[in-house]
Design a protein around this motif. Structure first.
Motif, mmCIF file in Angstrom:
data_model
loop_
_atom_site.group_PDB
_atom_site.id
_atom_site.type_symbol
_atom_site.label_atom_id
_atom_site.label_comp_id
_atom_site.label_asym_id
_atom_site.label_seq_id
_atom_site.Cartn_x
_atom_site.Cartn_y
_atom_site.Cartn_z
ATOM 1 N N ILE A 20 -28.669 -10.485 64.487
ATOM 2 C CA ILE A 20 -28.295 -9.286 65.172
ATOM 3 C C ILE A 20 -27.045 -8.618 64.416
ATOM 4 O O ILE A 20 -27.150 -7.310 64.459
ATOM 5 N N LEU A 21 -26.122 -9.338 63.736
ATOM 6 C CA LEU A 21 -25.259 -8.639 62.830
ATOM 7 C C LEU A 21 -25.760 -7.916 61.630
ATOM 8 O O LEU A 21 -25.266 -6.822 61.527
ATOM 9 N N MET A 22 -26.865 -8.312 61.129
ATOM 10 C CA MET A 22 -27.437 -7.556 60.094
ATOM 11 C C MET A 22 -27.941 -6.404 60.521
ATOM 12 O O MET A 22 -28.027 -5.359 60.072
ATOM 13 N N LEU A 23 -28.799 -6.485 61.714
ATOM 14 C CA LEU A 23 -29.339 -5.365 62.355
ATOM 15 C C LEU A 23 -28.448 -4.265 62.695
ATOM 16 O O LEU A 23 -28.457 -3.087 62.369
ATOM 17 N N VAL A 24 -27.207 -4.810 63.093
ATOM 18 C CA VAL A 24 -26.079 -3.730 63.515
ATOM 19 C C VAL A 24 -25.402 -3.011 62.366
ATOM 20 O O VAL A 24 -25.265 -1.837 62.385
ATOM 21 N N LEU A 25 -25.315 -3.891 61.228
ATOM 22 C CA LEU A 25 -25.077 -3.293 59.922
ATOM 23 C C LEU A 25 -25.535 -2.297 59.289
ATOM 24 O O LEU A 25 -25.455 -1.363 58.958
ATOM 25 N N VAL A 26 -27.201 -2.803 59.393
ATOM 26 C CA VAL A 26 -28.083 -1.704 58.797
ATOM 27 C C VAL A 26 -28.135 -0.303 59.795
ATOM 28 O O VAL A 26 -28.127 0.696 59.272
ATOM 29 N N LEU A 27 -28.014 -0.578 60.819
ATOM 30 C CA LEU A 27 -28.196 0.726 61.994
ATOM 31 C C LEU A 27 -26.871 1.527 61.684
ATOM 32 O O LEU A 27 -26.849 2.797 61.685
ATOM 33 N N PHE A 28 -25.797 0.863 61.312
ATOM 34 C CA PHE A 28 -24.439 1.527 61.227
ATOM 35 C C PHE A 28 -24.458 2.530 59.975
ATOM 36 O O PHE A 28 -24.021 3.521 59.780
ATOM 37 N N VAL A 29 -24.922 1.648 59.006
ATOM 38 C CA VAL A 29 -25.223 2.527 57.394
ATOM 39 C C VAL A 29 -26.032 3.809 57.778
ATOM 40 O O VAL A 29 -25.800 4.466 57.054
ATOM 41 N N ILE A 30 -27.207 3.362 58.551
ATOM 42 C CA ILE A 30 -28.180 4.636 58.655
ATOM 43 C C ILE A 30 -27.457 5.605 59.337
ATOM 44 O O ILE A 30 -27.599 6.971 59.030
ATOM 45 N N LEU A 31 -26.806 5.131 60.534
ATOM 46 C CA LEU A 31 -26.156 6.656 61.289
ATOM 47 C C LEU A 31 -25.004 6.993 60.822
ATOM 48 O O LEU A 31 -24.742 8.258 60.705
ATOM 49 N N PHE A 32 -24.056 6.370 59.989
ATOM 50 C CA PHE A 32 -22.913 6.866 59.485
ATOM 51 C C PHE A 32 -23.015 6.594 57.973
ATOM 52 O O PHE A 32 -22.002 5.883 57.475
ATOM 53 N N LYS A 33 -23.951 7.084 57.420
ATOM 54 C CA LYS A 33 -24.198 7.100 55.939
ATOM 55 C C LYS A 33 -22.938 7.544 55.050
ATOM 56 O O LYS A 33 -22.209 6.833 54.211
ATOM 57 N N GLU A 34 -22.455 8.813 55.376
ATOM 58 C CA GLU A 34 -21.593 9.685 54.662
ATOM 59 C C GLU A 34 -20.121 8.703 54.911
ATOM 60 O O GLU A 34 -19.309 8.441 53.941
ATOM 61 N N ASP A 35 -19.976 8.618 56.251
ATOM 62 C CA ASP A 35 -18.520 7.800 56.382
ATOM 63 C C ASP A 35 -18.423 6.567 55.814
ATOM 64 O O ASP A 35 -17.547 6.033 55.381
ATOM 65 N N PHE A 36 -19.948 5.854 55.612
ATOM 66 C CA PHE A 36 -19.741 4.508 55.356
ATOM 67 C C PHE A 36 -19.425 4.387 53.813
ATOM 68 O O PHE A 36 -18.694 3.621 53.121
ATOM 69 N N MET A 37 -20.045 5.620 53.141
ATOM 70 C CA MET A 37 -20.090 5.673 51.635
ATOM 71 C C MET A 37 -18.684 5.759 51.337
ATOM 72 O O MET A 37 -17.989 5.423 50.354
ATOM 73 N N GLU A 38 -17.926 6.653 52.191
ATOM 74 C CA GLU A 38 -16.499 7.381 52.033
ATOM 75 C C GLU A 38 -15.588 6.134 52.132
ATOM 76 O O GLU A 38 -14.598 5.649 51.178
ATOM 77 N N LEU A 39 -15.836 5.276 53.261
ATOM 78 C CA LEU A 39 -15.025 4.103 53.492
ATOM 79 C C LEU A 39 -15.367 3.178 52.184
ATOM 80 O O LEU A 39 -14.162 2.610 51.918
ATOM 81 N N LEU A 40 -16.369 2.975 51.665
ATOM 82 C CA LEU A 40 -16.827 1.847 50.939
ATOM 83 C C LEU A 40 -16.144 2.400 49.556
ATOM 84 O O LEU A 40 -15.480 1.389 48.616
ATOM 85 N N LYS A 41 -15.840 3.798 49.161
ATOM 86 C CA LYS A 41 -15.389 4.053 47.898
ATOM 87 C C LYS A 41 -13.831 3.751 48.052
ATOM 88 O O LYS A 41 -13.255 3.553 46.992
ATOM 89 N N ARG A 42 -13.332 3.991 49.241
ATOM 90 C CA ARG A 42 -11.904 3.717 49.649
ATOM 91 C C ARG A 42 -11.387 2.088 49.227
ATOM 92 O O ARG A 42 -10.502 1.897 48.922
ATOM 93 N N ILE A 43 -12.522 1.237 49.737
ATOM 94 C CA ILE A 43 -12.312 -0.101 49.499
ATOM 95 C C ILE A 43 -12.273 -0.596 47.751
ATOM 96 O O ILE A 43 -11.381 -1.164 47.621
ATOM 97 N N LEU A 44 -13.463 0.180 47.354
ATOM 98 C CA LEU A 44 -13.691 -0.233 45.948
ATOM 99 C C LEU A 44 -12.674 0.372 45.191
ATOM 100 O O LEU A 44 -12.246 -0.430 43.831
#
Length: 210
Positions: free
Chosen positions: A171-195
């Motif tokens: 379930i957690l993996m499915l939620v994570l995949v769904l979150f990446v698909i829906l919020f791809k740009e925000d997720f990428m931005e968040l990932l850059k800030r983390i890295l």
């Protein structure tokens, strides 16, 4: 041939020969032999006779060495059988002419021809059968409750925990995949800030604009 015989000495000598050779030659008459018999059932089929050793008489000319006392004893037995049909050797047993020259022998129950052996009692299956199932029926539930039941429940609990955790991970993996698909740009931005640090991000933006 002697008219007076020391039967105590004769029985002792016969016993020694039976222990050593398991046979005693009676010249021109037959031989006494020790025969081991295995355990067997009685005719009723409900009683087990234990293995034992029996003293038997085999009629006929027996081969083998013998001493003077054996020849004298054998001669006396034949004479008494011819005259009376019965010859009793005190301490040893009784020889009997069953007719037409057929000789049978009945050993004295007190004559110990196999002192190294031990006697076992006959076993009645009618007495022992009811006892055994009762013991097994009492022990079986106790064994089942103490060992089999707890082990089975513990295994079921382990399986249930494994299924639950597996479901949670999926379930957690499915939620994570769904979150990446829906919020791809925000997720990428968040990932850059983390890295990357703020300075590294500014440098990357400058390189991208060139």
């Amino acid at each position: 041939m002697s008219t007076v015989m020391d039967f105590n000495l004769i029985c002792s000598q016969i016993q020694q020969l039976l222990i050593k050779n398991e046979r005693v030659v009676l010249p021109h008459t037959g031989e006494l032999v020790v025969e081991a018999t295995p355990a067997s059932f009685m005719d009723d089929g409900k009683t087990i006779l234990p293995p034992c050793k029996k003293l038997l008489f085999r009629q006929g000319e027996a081969e083998g060495k013998y001493e003077q006392w054996q020849e004298e004893l054998s001669g006396r037995i034949r004479e008494e059988l011819n005259s009376d049909g019965v010859s009793q050797v005190p301490g040893l047993g009784t020889f009997k002419d069953d007719g037409e020259g057929v000789i049978s022998f009945f050993a004295d129950p007190d004559f110990d021809f196999a002192p190294d052996s031990f006697s076992l009692e006959a076993i009645s299956l009618e007495v022992n059968e009811p006892v055994k199932p009762q013991v097994e029926e009492k022990l079986a539930p106790a064994i089942g409750k103490e060992k089999k039941v707890p082990q089975s429940m513990e295994q079921k609990r382990k399986v249930q925990k494994w299924v639950v955790w597996s479901a949670v991970v999926v379930i957690l993996m499915l939620v994570l995949v769904l979150f990446v698909i829906l919020f791809k740009e925000d997720f990428m931005e968040l990932l850059k800030r983390i890295l990357y640090s703020k300075e590294e991000l500014e440098i990357m933006q400058k390189w991208a604009s060139q």
